[in-house]
Design a protein around this motif. Structure first.
Motif, PDB file in Angstrom:
ATOM      1  N   ALA A  43     -13.750  24.092 -15.197  1.00  0.00           N
ATOM      2  CA  ALA A  43     -15.035  24.571 -14.684  1.00  0.00           C
ATOM      3  C   ALA A  43     -14.956  26.044 -14.293  1.00  0.00           C
ATOM      4  O   ALA A  43     -15.924  26.794 -14.477  1.00  0.00           O
ATOM      5  CB  ALA A  43     -15.460  23.723 -13.484  1.00  0.00           C
ATOM      6  N   ILE A  44     -13.839  26.471 -13.765  1.00  0.00           N
ATOM      7  CA  ILE A  44     -13.663  27.882 -13.413  1.00  0.00           C
ATOM      8  C   ILE A  44     -13.702  28.751 -14.673  1.00  0.00           C
ATOM      9  O   ILE A  44     -14.302  29.830 -14.689  1.00  0.00           O
ATOM     10  CB  ILE A  44     -12.345  28.087 -12.637  1.00  0.00           C
ATOM     11  CG1 ILE A  44     -12.447  27.420 -11.253  1.00  0.00           C
ATOM     12  CG2 ILE A  44     -12.025  29.566 -12.494  1.00  0.00           C
ATOM     13  CD1 ILE A  44     -11.133  27.373 -10.495  1.00  0.00           C
ATOM     14  N   ILE A  45     -13.083  28.260 -15.741  1.00  0.00           N
ATOM     15  CA  ILE A  45     -13.147  28.971 -17.022  1.00  0.00           C
ATOM     16  C   ILE A  45     -14.593  29.053 -17.510  1.00  0.00           C
ATOM     17  O   ILE A  45     -15.046  30.087 -18.016  1.00  0.00           O
ATOM     18  CB  ILE A  45     -12.243  28.287 -18.056  1.00  0.00           C
ATOM     19  CG1 ILE A  45     -10.773  28.397 -17.639  1.00  0.00           C
ATOM     20  CG2 ILE A  45     -12.448  28.908 -19.445  1.00  0.00           C
ATOM     21  CD1 ILE A  45      -9.825  27.603 -18.512  1.00  0.00           C
ATOM     22  N   SER A  46     -15.334  27.964 -17.347  1.00  0.00           N
ATOM     23  CA  SER A  46     -16.746  27.957 -17.739  1.00  0.00           C
ATOM     24  C   SER A  46     -17.541  28.980 -16.947  1.00  0.00           C
ATOM     25  O   SER A  46     -18.440  29.648 -17.487  1.00  0.00           O
ATOM     26  CB  SER A  46     -17.338  26.566 -17.528  1.00  0.00           C
ATOM     27  OG  SER A  46     -16.719  25.617 -18.358  1.00  0.00           O
ATOM     28  N   LEU A  47     -17.224  29.102 -15.670  1.00  0.00           N
ATOM     29  CA  LEU A  47     -17.917  30.084 -14.839  1.00  0.00           C
ATOM     30  C   LEU A  47     -17.673  31.495 -15.369  1.00  0.00           C
ATOM     31  O   LEU A  47     -18.592  32.329 -15.394  1.00  0.00           O
ATOM     32  CB  LEU A  47     -17.428  29.952 -13.394  1.00  0.00           C
ATOM     33  CG  LEU A  47     -18.248  30.665 -12.314  1.00  0.00           C
ATOM     34  CD1 LEU A  47     -19.678  30.141 -12.282  1.00  0.00           C
ATOM     35  CD2 LEU A  47     -17.591  30.471 -10.953  1.00  0.00           C
ATOM     36  N   CYS A  48     -16.468  31.765 -15.817  1.00  0.00           N
ATOM     37  CA  CYS A  48     -16.154  33.070 -16.405  1.00  0.00           C
ATOM     38  C   CYS A  48     -16.952  33.294 -17.694  1.00  0.00           C
ATOM     39  O   CYS A  48     -17.432  34.409 -17.950  1.00  0.00           O
ATOM     40  CB  CYS A  48     -14.656  33.179 -16.676  1.00  0.00           C
ATOM     41  SG  CYS A  48     -13.623  33.198 -15.198  1.00  0.00           S
ATOM     42  N   LEU A  49     -17.104  32.249 -18.503  1.00  0.00           N
ATOM     43  CA  LEU A  49     -17.899  32.360 -19.724  1.00  0.00           C
ATOM     44  C   LEU A  49     -19.345  32.720 -19.401  1.00  0.00           C
ATOM     45  O   LEU A  49     -19.972  33.544 -20.089  1.00  0.00           O
ATOM     46  CB  LEU A  49     -17.859  31.052 -20.508  1.00  0.00           C
ATOM     47  CG  LEU A  49     -16.611  30.752 -21.331  1.00  0.00           C
ATOM     48  CD1 LEU A  49     -16.719  29.353 -21.945  1.00  0.00           C
ATOM     49  CD2 LEU A  49     -16.430  31.781 -22.429  1.00  0.00           C
TER      50      LEU A  49
END
Length: 397
Positions: free
Chosen positions: A171-177
């Motif tokens: 989810a943190i990676i998704s937030l970066c996207l």
């Protein structure tokens, strides 16, 4: 990668996969959850039910929000909520705590279902939108193949709590996207203030639109068939057929192959034959295949390869239905695409939850009860199509 629609579809697909991963990655861990938190299998299943209910209801809020303040900020809000809830789930000391955390997780994940649909509607319509939706479906459909296997792998060196920590990282990676790879697609001049009167008027317009409701229910009962499978497959595959968690993950994954493979032909077939003809033929194939499988199983031919093959073929038909129905339901409503997406998503999720509740008392952890429940959903989807699509009503599919 030079095609901007392809790049956008890839980003949206990665974002949309977080929600399905939160469901499917958790499935192999449910027996361990029940044992660790001192609850029954039914209690562990409530953690899935609470996620679905919250996920469905929350979609009604993200759609109007996305129409009012743009697409990015609702995504950021939802993902942050998801991250916090996922960390709380990993820390759960009791089943009650985990049920609540899963519900909050569903509240956050709902934004990743609603807003990407509205982004697609901002950028494309018709077959082009169907092509984008199909590309997103590749990523989403891969998750049922990879997520349970990933969950089994995590459990090999940890336990169910570590699954939630892996989800938090995703989810943190998704937030970066969202921050760095996703542009804002709704211009300020096209935004609509959140007004209860406008929402009520828009909702009445959609609910009274026979075609919108028909297409929504086609997708709703189609998704319900998968939810019924989701809620029962782990028990059927492990108890009736004696599969291990890893074996269940592989068998579970096979069912997704037919779906996502067929979904990639949805746009091409829509361009050649028309979207209504494609969905009419596909929904007829879906209902027919599940009814045929029911008859075969009831005749006593309920071996695992037969069940997997039958569901594979049925899901191939469903792979043509879902993305096409989504696009067709939104196309006539560009001015309230966010509301249409959220209302449609809410109806579909609640329909899925209702079908789980209705079929649950009849389940006996066997294919003889699971397959007919799936066929019931398929038949209801076909009836929704017959009532809403002129081509199917007239018998000219």
């Amino acid at each position: 990668m030079r095609d901007p629609l392809f790049r956008m579809a890839l980003v949206l697909g990665l974002l949309s996969a977080v929600g399905p991963f939160a469901i499917d990655m958790y499935l192999p861990a449910m027996p361990q959850v029940a044992q660790d938190l001192g609850t029954t299998e039914a209690g562990a299943a409530l953690t899935l039910t609470s996620y679905f209910i919250a996920f469905g209801i929350a979609q009604m809020f993200y759609g109007p929000m996305a129409d009012s303040i743009g697409r990015k900020r609702p995504l950021i809000l939802g993902v942050v909520v998801f991250i916090v809830a996922t960390i709380l789930a990993a820390m759960a000391p009791t089943i009650g705590w985990l049920i609540v955390a899963r519900a909050v997780q569903g509240l956050g994940a709902a934004t990743l279902m609603v807003v990407p649909r509205a982004v697609i509607r901002d950028m494309a319509t018709g077959p082009a939108a169907a092509r984008m939706m199909a590309l997103i479906m590749i990523v989403i459909s891969i998750s049922p193949m990879l997520a349970p296997l990933t969950g089994s792998l995590v459990m090999a060196w940890g336990d169910w709590r570590d699954i939630f920590m892996v989800l938090a990282v995703a989810a943190i990676i998704s937030l970066c996207l969202i921050f760095f790879a996703l542009p804002e697609t709704l211009a300020p001049g096209n935004r609509r203030k959140v007004q209860l009167s406008a929402m009520s008027s828009g909702a009445r317009r959609l609910l009274s639109d026979r075609r919108f409701m028909g297409l929504t229910m086609i997708g709703g009962f189609g998704m319900a068939s998968f939810f019924v499978f989701l809620s029962s497959a782990s028990f059927v595959y492990t108890r009736q057929y004696g599969l291990s968690p890893t074996g269940f993950s592989i068998a579970f994954a096979i069912n997704a192959v037919g779906f996502f493979s067929a979904s990639q032909f949805a746009a091409r077939l829509a361009e050649k034959f028309g979207m209504e003809r494609v969905i009419s033929l596909a929904i007829t194939g879906f209902a027919g295949m599940t009814l045929l499988l029911t008859m075969i199983v009831w005749l006593g031919v309920d071996d695992l390869p037969v069940v997997i093959a039958g569901l594979f073929l049925a899901n191939a038909c469903l792979g043509l239905v879902i993305p096409t129905a989504m696009v067709m339901s939104l196309d006539p409503h560009p001015d309230i695409a966010g509301l249409a997406s959220s209302l449609g998503g809410t109806i579909q999720m609640l329909t899925g939850g209702a079908m789980i509740a209705l079929t649950g008392p009849f389940m006996q952890n066997s294919s003889a009860t699971m397959v007919p429940a799936i066929a019931t959903c398929a038949l209801l989807a076909w009836l929704a199509a017959a009532l809403s699509l002129p081509r199917l009503r007239l018998g000219t599919a």
